[in-house]
Design an enzyme around this catalytic site. Structure first.
Site, PDB file in Angstrom:
ATOM      1  N   CYS A 221       0.886  -1.160   0.000  1.00  0.00           N
ATOM      2  CA  CYS A 221       0.000   0.000   0.000  1.00  0.00           C
ATOM      3  C   CYS A 221       0.921   1.206   0.000  1.00  0.00           C
ATOM      4  O   CYS A 221       1.498   1.543   1.032  1.00  0.00           O
ATOM      5  CB  CYS A 221      -0.909   0.018   1.223  1.00  0.00           C
ATOM      6  SG  CYS A 221      -1.918   1.503   1.288  1.00  0.00           S
TER       7      CYS A 221
ATOM      8  N   CYS B 154      -0.478   4.221   2.291  1.00  0.00           N
ATOM      9  CA  CYS B 154      -0.595   4.098   3.751  1.00  0.00           C
ATOM     10  C   CYS B 154      -0.122   2.712   4.157  1.00  0.00           C
ATOM     11  O   CYS B 154       1.051   2.404   3.983  1.00  0.00           O
ATOM     12  CB  CYS B 154      -2.009   4.406   4.237  1.00  0.00           C
ATOM     13  SG  CYS B 154      -3.344   3.839   3.170  1.00  0.00           S
ATOM     14  N   SER B 155      -0.975   1.862   4.693  1.00  0.00           N
ATOM     15  CA  SER B 155      -0.509   0.530   5.089  1.00  0.00           C
ATOM     16  C   SER B 155      -1.665  -0.462   5.117  1.00  0.00           C
ATOM     17  O   SER B 155      -1.732  -1.312   5.985  1.00  0.00           O
ATOM     18  CB  SER B 155       0.184   0.586   6.446  1.00  0.00           C
ATOM     19  OG  SER B 155      -0.676   1.161   7.403  1.00  0.00           O
ATOM     20  N   CYS B 156      -2.596  -0.345   4.153  1.00  0.00           N
ATOM     21  CA  CYS B 156      -3.753  -1.234   4.093  1.00  0.00           C
ATOM     22  C   CYS B 156      -3.308  -2.695   4.078  1.00  0.00           C
ATOM     23  O   CYS B 156      -2.338  -3.047   3.403  1.00  0.00           O
ATOM     24  CB  CYS B 156      -4.568  -0.937   2.840  1.00  0.00           C
ATOM     25  SG  CYS B 156      -5.130   0.767   2.785  1.00  0.00           S
TER      26      CYS B 156
END
Lengths: 101, 224
Positions: free
Chosen positions: B130, B133-135
């Site tokens: 991602c 962000c950090s999905c």
């Protein structure tokens, strides 16, 4: 996916698209590196509340079709160090896509 | 004694010489968590939690329990689904079409966020990032590792994926397409790695052990 999302979507799998070359301020969900780049719609995922509105506490309506768009890595990066067959699939909302004619 | 300026208002005599300066670096001691200032969002999170408790909306016990549940998530659910997909083509097909419904067949709660399963094949190896962000599909593969959230991984695996995978000990042959999935929107991704040769007839438990977190992110392949 809802029937409404499928009907209202501008693009279909296989369509050539380009990510808008735009650099607005604020919370935007199209990665910088794919702006202005050309790809092909792989899949219409469905319709989702507009995250660029949700980010400011609004309701995200109308919702936006979301697509999985496949790009050649060589299209995304100058001097990509890898085989020409390598690709990236990026999730892009319809407000960022324009048709390639 | 080296001139440190503690202000001892409490008025008793320590009766010893501190012998060092508290302003300096304590060297070999690892700093406590509190030794770093709170970030803006940490302070906001703590303030909101305090308010929710003060207003009686949640209890401290409920907050603690929720954290415990989040922290208890592991890759086990994802491993179970992939091992099942390896041995049951019908299940694999249903998983490729709808991960959440396929999970429910195995009494696994995959949550409400859409998840896309992508299958590695002889011709295509897939890896997930991602970049914005950090999905991450936490309910199926647990909390993301720190490197997944780090800027180094997020910025590099999208533009030099072969080099990054090599650093993880994973070499993808040039005649295989390397496909990076950038999970920046409303989808989460789970990779179904290819079943290794020589695992025919293995039990579900033995197969599940091959399907580690990193193989479902795509930075590794199962090692029998």
């Amino acid at each position: 996916m809802s029937a409404e999302a499928a009907t209202n979507a501008r693009f279909r799998p296989g369509d050539a698209v380009r990510v808008r070359r735009a650099y607005p301020p604020g919370h935007v969900r199209a990665p910088f590196f794919c702006r202005g780049k050309q790809g092909v719609v792989e899949e219409l995922v469905g319709a989702f509340a507009n995250p660029e509105e949700l980010a400011y506490g609004r309701d995200g309506r109308p919702s936006l079709p979301l697509y999985r768009v496949v790009f050649r890595q060589a299209e995304l990066w100058d001097g990509y160090d890898g085989p020409a067959r390598d690709t990236a699939v990026i999730d892009v909302y319809e407000n960022w896509l324009e048709a390639v004619r | 004694m080296s001139g440190h300026d503690h202000d001892h208002h409490h008025g008793h005599d320590h009766g010893h010489d501190h012998g060092h300066d508290h302003g300096h670096d304590h060297g070999p001691f690892q700093p406590d968590i509190e030794d770093r200032p709170l970030t803006h969002y940490q302070a906001m999170t703590e303030a909101v939690a305090d308010l929710l408790v003060a207003k009686g909306i949640v209890t401290p016990a409920e907050l603690r329990k929720m954290l415990e549940i989040i922290d208890s998530k592991s890759p086990a659910a994802g491993s179970k689904m992939v091992a099942r997909a390896w041995t049951d083509p019908g299940f694999k097909q249903r998983m490729l079409e709808d991960v959440i419904a396929a999970a429910a067949e195995l009494d696994i709660d995959a949550g409400g966020i859409p998840i896309k399963a992508i299958e590695n094949t002889e011709g295509v190896h897939n890896v997930v990032v991602c970049t914005l962000c950090s999905c991450y599909p936490r309910l199926l593969i647990g909390l993301p590792p720190d490197w997944y959230k780090a800027r180094a991984y997020r910025s590099r695996v999208i533009r030099e994926p072969r080099a990054v995978l090599k650093e993880f000990g994973t070499e993808i042959p040039d005649d295989v397409e390397l496909r990076v999935h950038d999970s920046t929107a409303d989808l989460r991704y789970l990779i179904i790695p290819a079943r290794p040769k020589g695992t025919e007839g293995w039990s579900a438990e033995k197969l599940e052990a091959l399907v580690t977190r990193d193989t479902m992110i795509g930075v590794a392949v199962p090692q029998p």
